[in-house]
Design a protein around this motif. Structure first.
Motif, PDB file in Angstrom:
ATOM      1  N   LYS A   1       2.450   1.651  -3.523  1.00  0.00           N
ATOM      2  CA  LYS A   1       1.510   2.165  -4.531  1.00  0.00           C
ATOM      3  C   LYS A   1       1.208   3.643  -4.301  1.00  0.00           C
ATOM      4  O   LYS A   1       1.107   4.414  -5.262  1.00  0.00           O
ATOM      5  N   LYS A   2       1.079   4.057  -3.044  1.00  0.00           N
ATOM      6  CA  LYS A   2       0.862   5.482  -2.755  1.00  0.00           C
ATOM      7  C   LYS A   2       2.056   6.301  -3.241  1.00  0.00           C
ATOM      8  O   LYS A   2       1.890   7.385  -3.800  1.00  0.00           O
TER       9      LYS A   2
ATOM     10  N   GLU B   1       4.134   5.518  -5.686  1.00  0.00           N
ATOM     11  CA  GLU B   1       4.107   5.572  -7.159  1.00  0.00           C
ATOM     12  C   GLU B   1       3.138   6.638  -7.652  1.00  0.00           C
ATOM     13  O   GLU B   1       3.443   7.365  -8.585  1.00  0.00           O
ATOM     14  N   LYS B   2       1.968   6.725  -7.012  1.00  0.00           N
ATOM     15  CA  LYS B   2       0.958   7.708  -7.445  1.00  0.00           C
ATOM     16  C   LYS B   2       1.422   9.147  -7.221  1.00  0.00           C
ATOM     17  O   LYS B   2       1.061  10.037  -7.980  1.00  0.00           O
ATOM     18  N   LEU B   3       2.212   9.364  -6.172  1.00  0.00           N
ATOM     19  CA  LEU B   3       2.639  10.721  -5.830  1.00  0.00           C
ATOM     20  C   LEU B   3       4.003  11.099  -6.394  1.00  0.00           C
ATOM     21  O   LEU B   3       4.448  12.234  -6.221  1.00  0.00           O
ATOM     22  N   GLU B   4       4.654  10.167  -7.063  1.00  0.00           N
ATOM     23  CA  GLU B   4       6.031  10.387  -7.517  1.00  0.00           C
ATOM     24  C   GLU B   4       6.191  11.670  -8.321  1.00  0.00           C
ATOM     25  O   GLU B   4       7.138  12.422  -8.122  1.00  0.00           O
ATOM     26  N   LYS B   5       5.275  11.955  -9.206  1.00  0.00           N
ATOM     27  CA  LYS B   5       5.394  13.131 -10.078  1.00  0.00           C
ATOM     28  C   LYS B   5       4.807  14.401  -9.441  1.00  0.00           C
ATOM     29  O   LYS B   5       5.346  15.481  -9.619  1.00  0.00           O
ATOM     30  N   THR B   6       3.717  14.253  -8.685  1.00  0.00           N
ATOM     31  CA  THR B   6       3.042  15.429  -8.144  1.00  0.00           C
ATOM     32  C   THR B   6       3.576  15.873  -6.784  1.00  0.00           C
ATOM     33  O   THR B   6       3.546  17.059  -6.474  1.00  0.00           O
TER      34      THR B   6
ATOM     35  N   TYR C   1       6.573   7.590   1.596  1.00  0.00           N
ATOM     36  CA  TYR C   1       5.872   6.311   1.425  1.00  0.00           C
ATOM     37  C   TYR C   1       6.826   5.202   0.986  1.00  0.00           C
ATOM     38  O   TYR C   1       6.740   4.077   1.474  1.00  0.00           O
TER      39      TYR C   1
ATOM     40  N   ALA D   1       6.052  11.141  -1.708  1.00  0.00           N
ATOM     41  CA  ALA D   1       6.283   9.829  -2.329  1.00  0.00           C
ATOM     42  C   ALA D   1       7.484   9.156  -1.679  1.00  0.00           C
ATOM     43  O   ALA D   1       7.430   7.957  -1.364  1.00  0.00           O
TER      44      ALA D   1
ATOM     45  N   ASP E   1       6.978   9.805 -20.023  1.00  0.00           N
ATOM     46  CA  ASP E   1       5.542   9.751 -19.686  1.00  0.00           C
ATOM     47  C   ASP E   1       4.772  10.868 -20.314  1.00  0.00           C
ATOM     48  O   ASP E   1       5.153  11.914 -20.554  1.00  0.00           O
TER      49      ASP E   1
ATOM     50  N   GLN F   1       0.832  -1.209   0.000  1.00  0.00           N
ATOM     51  CA  GLN F   1       0.000   0.000   0.000  1.00  0.00           C
ATOM     52  C   GLN F   1       0.866   1.258   0.000  1.00  0.00           C
ATOM     53  O   GLN F   1       0.598   2.206  -0.741  1.00  0.00           O
TER      54      GLN F   1
END
Length: 144
Positions: free
Chosen positions: A29-30, A32-37, A45, A42, A144, A26
């Motif tokens: 994955k959190k 990964e989702k925040l890596e760019k923003t 996590y 990130a 990306d 978990q």
């Protein structure tokens, strides 16, 4: 009575490992989702995930090794280290994770080992896994 206690302890340890892995996944994955923003959050996590994965990494799991490989490949929560990433991806592959072929190919592209990159891209395809973030013709990682 001793046997019953040993069975209970064994079952309890399995649930503890599963819970630890779920929590690590978990966090991963959190991250990964925040890596760019939000790279700073990130990293927090990823570091939490890394700590949990280290507590259970000796229990062979293709997913644990895959996640550790990605962390070292990208420097997520740890210092980037291609040789450690390579080791974890190969362990993941040995345990049946075909996605690790793509990650090894990316690693070899980053380290300018084109022949190895090509080999692992072909192994991924042979195992019905397409590396969508890799330009197979030019052996480059797509932006990306």
């Amino acid at each position: 009575m001793k046997k019953i206690i040993l069975v209970i302890l064994f079952i309890t340890s399995i649930f503890a490992i599963d819970f630890t892995f779920t929590k690590a996944y978990q966090y991963f994955k959190k991250g990964e989702k925040l890596e760019k923003t939000n790279p700073q959050k990130a990293q927090e996590y990823f570091q939490k995930s890394y700590i949990l994965l280290q507590t259970i990494k000796e229990r062979p799991s293709s997913q644990i090794y895959f996640m550790l490989g990605k962390m070292y490949l990208n420097g997520w929560g740890v210092e980037q280290n291609f040789s450690i990433a390579e080791k974890y991806f190969k362990q993941s592959i040995e345990l049946g994770n075909t996605r690790a072929y793509c990650c090894l190919a990316k690693l070899y592209i980053k380290t300018n080992k084109k022949q190895l990159a090509k080999k692992y891209l072909n192994l991924a395809i042979k195992n019905n896994y397409f590396c969508n973030k890799v330009d197979m013709k030019n052996l480059k990682i797509k932006k990306d």
